[in-house]
Design a protein around this motif. Structure first.
Motif, mmCIF file in Angstrom:
data_model
loop_
_atom_site.group_PDB
_atom_site.id
_atom_site.type_symbol
_atom_site.label_atom_id
_atom_site.label_comp_id
_atom_site.label_asym_id
_atom_site.label_seq_id
_atom_site.Cartn_x
_atom_site.Cartn_y
_atom_site.Cartn_z
ATOM 1 N N THR A 14 0.828 -1.202 0.000
ATOM 2 C CA THR A 14 0.000 0.000 0.000
ATOM 3 C C THR A 14 0.864 1.255 0.000
ATOM 4 N N LEU A 15 1.899 1.281 0.815
ATOM 5 C CA LEU A 15 2.773 2.451 0.865
ATOM 6 C C LEU A 15 3.498 2.652 -0.460
ATOM 7 N N GLN A 18 1.276 4.294 -2.848
ATOM 8 C CA GLN A 18 1.055 5.686 -2.448
ATOM 9 C C GLN A 18 2.308 6.551 -2.601
ATOM 10 N N VAL A 38 -2.162 8.078 -6.639
ATOM 11 C CA VAL A 38 -2.502 7.784 -5.239
ATOM 12 C C VAL A 38 -3.996 7.918 -4.956
ATOM 13 N N ARG A 56 4.853 12.671 -0.992
ATOM 14 C CA ARG A 56 4.823 11.644 -2.040
ATOM 15 C C ARG A 56 5.620 12.004 -3.294
ATOM 16 N N PHE A 220 -4.611 1.672 -3.551
ATOM 17 C CA PHE A 220 -4.711 1.211 -2.168
ATOM 18 C C PHE A 220 -4.697 -0.312 -2.010
ATOM 19 N N ASP A 284 -5.637 12.611 5.672
ATOM 20 C CA ASP A 284 -5.042 11.991 4.483
ATOM 21 C C ASP A 284 -5.860 10.774 4.066
ATOM 22 N N GLN A 285 -6.081 10.641 2.767
ATOM 23 C CA GLN A 285 -6.946 9.587 2.278
ATOM 24 C C GLN A 285 -6.443 8.186 2.654
ATOM 25 N N LEU A 286 -5.138 8.034 2.831
ATOM 26 C CA LEU A 286 -4.597 6.736 3.203
ATOM 27 C C LEU A 286 -5.219 6.199 4.488
ATOM 28 N N ARG A 293 -7.931 -0.852 8.992
ATOM 29 C CA ARG A 293 -6.691 -0.082 8.868
ATOM 30 C C ARG A 293 -5.510 -0.745 9.564
ATOM 31 N N LEU A 296 -1.823 -0.499 8.685
ATOM 32 C CA LEU A 296 -1.150 0.792 8.782
ATOM 33 C C LEU A 296 -0.887 1.257 10.205
#
Length: 385
Positions: A14-15, A18, A38, A56, A220, A284-286, A293, A296
């Motif tokens: 995921t990172l 992004q 992203v 980013r 994502f 942040d959308q992340l 979650r 993360l």
């Protein structure tokens, strides 16, 4: 049998998608391309997308974003989960159609009580917005179309801007610069997207959802169906299933055995891949685009990041996970405040401070700002260097 993906692999993948493992330089990837990669940048607050892009992409971000907004290659609009985002102009039609479906479903009961047809109201407002209008102007126009109707009284519990919420539910409106500019907090204006971009074509709902889901997974994934539904803002199992059926997918098994969906051909990143320190902005959308979650951040950290009022604090990331929160420097107050929610070594703290100053420089602020620390979170005692 689906290949199992570990939590570490899921987080690193995921990172990577992004651009948080490796920031592409400006010469390699434009601001518009990165924002598209992203899945858009949350833009409820004027400064947040700039901080999100600075995390980013290497290089200055303010002129890059503002020039793209002026050139209409980036756009600010209410889309995913009915929240303001910056996204590439080419992504807006499908995001807008998908978002409008959910908003129309939410506001139809109130519209029926008021005796209004939301689709007709929205069409009239979009025609009225062939040139930029303020929200006050949109509300006055909508109310004048229906004299004697009390829109607020038709909405249980009451809301502010009742006519605006009903009139804009069907989508089709975008913000006009300087809305979306760095530290621009003035009254914004909106315009019909077809007039702004010079095109009236809108995808069908099925096409729109499929495009939105594909972009979500690219940004994502891998993700569960619940993640996709939350992140894109799709209501109901059938609309999501129809969207997924249009895509070429593969299924993986998550750390808990749950099915994870991903676009065919996309890679899973090894869990031991280095994850540099990053600072992400509020909302942040992340952190809001997942139903689960845990890839993360841990539950005790999440309790400090996600506030009861719905706020999502700016976050500090070390080794691929959230370890703290931070308060960006403000005009006239160049201090960056960091709260550690996990034990951090001296080296990690040095890296956080260096990243804070890099973000300040990328947004044209004083890179010599003071960074102060607070250790108020769970287990946040200072660790040895």
């Amino acid at each position: 049998m689906p290949v199992r993906v570990s939590r570490a692999e899921l987080g690193r993948t995921t990172l990577a998608r992004q651009h948080l493992l490796r920031r592409p330089p400006a010469a390699e990837r434009s601001a518009v391309e990165v924002v598209g990669d992203v899945g858009g940048l949350q833009a409820q607050h004027a400064d947040m997308p700039y901080l999100g892009l600075a995390a980013r992409r290497d290089g200055p971000v303010v002129d890059a974003v503002q020039d793209a907004l002026t050139a209409r290659s980036l756009v600010k609009a209410t889309v995913m989960r009915s929240t303001l985002h910056l996204l590439p102009a080419g992504h807006w039609p499908s995001a807008d159609v998908t978002s409008a479906e959910g908003r129309l479903a939410s506001w139809r009961p109130s519209a029926r009580r008021a005796g209004l047809d939301l689709t007709e109201l929205n069409a009239a407002v979009r025609e009225h917005c062939a040139r930029p209008r303020t929200v006050d102007e949109v509300e006055a126009f909508a109310a004048a179309l229906h004299p004697g109707v009390d829109a607020a009284a038709a909405i249980p519990g009451g809301v502010s801007r009742a006519w605006w919420r009903l009139a804009s539910a069907g989508g089709g409106l975008v913000h006009v610069p300087p809305s979306g500019f760095w530290r621009e907090h003035g009254e914004h204006r909106v315009v019909d997207g077809a007039a702004w971009f010079g095109a009236a074509d809108r995808p069908s709902p099925d096409e729109a959802r499929a495009g939105a889901v594909a972009r979500y997974l690219r940004a994502f994934g891998p993700a569960t169906r619940a993640d996709v539904a939350r992140g894109v803002g799709i209501r109901g199992k059938r609309p999501l299933a129809v969207a997924l059926d249009r895509l070429e997918l593969r299924t993986l098994a998550g750390p808990d055995g749950a099915d994870l969906l991903d676009l065919a051909g996309l890679d899973v990143v090894p869990g031991d891949t280095a994850a540099p320190v990053r600072l992400l902005p509020r909302w942040d959308q992340l952190l809001v685009a997942f139903d689960d979650r845990t890839r993360l951040l841990d539950a005790d950290v999440a309790a400090h990041v996600f506030r009861r009022n719905g706020d999502v604090l700016p976050t500090v990331w070390v080794d691929g996970r959230v370890v703290g929160t931070w308060s960006p420097a403000a005009p006239g107050d160049p201090v960056v405040q960091v709260t550690a929610l996990r034990p951090l070594t001296g080296d990690a703290r040095d890296a956080v401070e260096a990243e804070a100053r890099r973000v300040l420089a990328a947004t044209g602020q004083d890179a010599a700002a003071e960074v102060t620390w607070s250790d108020d979170g769970p287990g946040s005692v200072r660790a040895p260097r």
